[in-house]
Design a protein around this motif. Structure first.
Motif: not given
Ligand code: NAD
Ligand code: TYD
Length: 340
Positions: A70-82
């Motif tokens: 996360v530290k190295k990113s500008d945008i996080i797009v969160h798809f991970a899920a069951e």
């Protein structure tokens, strides 16, 4: 721009990675995926030698790893899920762990990284299933519809949505959420309705319709969904939720007939089986907010999207045969008691 994508080896995440790297030549993507049964490196094989793309095998519940990425990113797009309702009915532990605890760990990482390294943008991918089940004539879900999840899957997604919103109100995190309807297209795991039916028919197997086949879903082509996420992460208003739908409400029987017609098969291929417990009757999305504010609307018609999707599964038998001959088969046996 550096994007961290969680769950990028799944159906929608892998389509999104292809979409972004094709559109933005100067973007870099790190894909964090645990490679559960649903994650497939084959979906991103073409990108293996692309210097803008990096795959990291890891779990979103691994705090140390998540903090570092996360530290190295500008945008996080969160798809991970069951993501599969039927699996959540059989066993819900992993749904709680990944969908709730995993989202919490990501939010905590975004919170601490934003304090030290400037704001991190967090976009959470959610589902229309958090709103529950609609009556036949009720208006479609919109951003103000109260939450009423009814399966362990939708309850875990609802909990994660609440956490994301709480982190906006409490800690001012720059978040957005999208709740979208049922997606279809290439790379969808053949446990979900459309790829299951298409691949079963190619294999000469029956297609299992739950109950009376009258349940309604609003079908959205995955490419249209990727365009919506692209709009939201670049132009969406911080703290807001956007409902994303396909303008394509269909009963499961309408989907079944459409598939049979495209594939030149007959009704006798249908097998009516025991209904799913607590089966939500109808989902539908009113997407007027994202249309008005961001100018997004679905572009791919159901007819064109379905023809293209069937063609893809016909031309990519190796992709789904390797899946169906593995873990998926065990799961099917566990659910229905006998081989297909
Ligand atoms: P999918 O099941 O195809 O893929 C999920 C991916 O997440 C897989 O690659 C898997 O390996 C990865 N994953 C699972 N647990 C993980 C963990 N603990 N750590 C890291 N990676 C993990 O799912 P999908 O259909 O692509 O759905 C993506 C997102 O979109 C989900 O959040 C889902 O709730 C949401 N959604 C899906 C639909 C749909 O129709 N498929 C509709 C609405 C919303
Ligand atoms: P699914 O693709 O599992 O998505 P969701 O449950 O998240 O909407 O199912 C879509 C619809 O198709 C749902 O009403 C259940 C039904 N269905 C069947 O009739 N037979 C099947 O084998 C599957 C997987 C789903």
């Amino acid at each position: 721009m550096k994007l961290l994508i969680t769950g990028g080896c799944g159906f929608i995440g892998s389509n999104f990675i292809h979409y972004i790297l094709k559109k933005y030549s100067n973007y870099e993507i790190v894909n964090l995926d645990a490679l559960t049964y649903a994650g497939n490196l084959e979906n991103l094989k073409e990108l293996e030698n692309d210097s803008r793309y990096e795959f990291i095998k890891g779990d979103i519940t691994d705090e140390k790893l998540v903090n570092k990425l996360v530290k190295k990113s500008d945008i996080i797009v969160h798809f991970a899920a069951e993501s599969h309702v039927d699996r959540s009915i059989l066993s819900s532990g992993d749904f709680i762990k990944t969908n709730i605890n995993g989202t919490h760990i990501l939010l905590e990482a975004v919170k601490s990284a934003s304090r030290r390294n400037g704001n991190k943008r967090f976009h959470h991918i959610s589902t229309d299933e958090v709103f529950g089940s609609l009556k036949p004539k009720s208006p479609a879900f919109n951003e103000n519809t109260p939450y009423d999840p009814r399966s362990p899957y939708s309850a875990s997604k609802a909990a994660s949505d609440h956490l994301v919103r709480a982190y906006f109100h409490t800690y001012d995190l720059p978040i957005t959420i999208s709740n979208c309807s049922n997606n279809y297209g290439r790379y969808q795991f053949p446990e979900k309705l459309i790829p299951l039916f298409v691949t079963n028919l190619i294999e000469g197997k029956k297609i299992p319709v739950y109950g009376d086949g009258g349940n309604i879903r609003d079908w959205l082509h995955v490419e249209d969904h990727c365009r919506a996420i692209d709009e939201i992460i670049h132009n969406g208003k911080i703290g807001e939720t956007y409902c994303v739908g396909g303008n394509s409400e269909k009963t499961n029987m309408e989907i079944t007939r459409a598939i049979l017609k495209i594939m030149g098969k007959k009704n006798r291929e249908i097998e009516y089986i025991k209904d799913r417990p607590g089966h939500d009757r109808r989902y539908a999305i009113d997407f007027s907010k994202i249309k008005k504010e961001l100018g997004w609307e679905p572009k791919i018609s159901f007819e064109d999207g379905m023809r293209e999707t069937v063609e893809w599964y016909k031309n990519n038998k190796k992709w789904w045969r390797s899946i169906k001959s593995g873990k998926y088969q065990e799961y099917y046996k566990e659910q229905y008691g006998s081989p297909e």
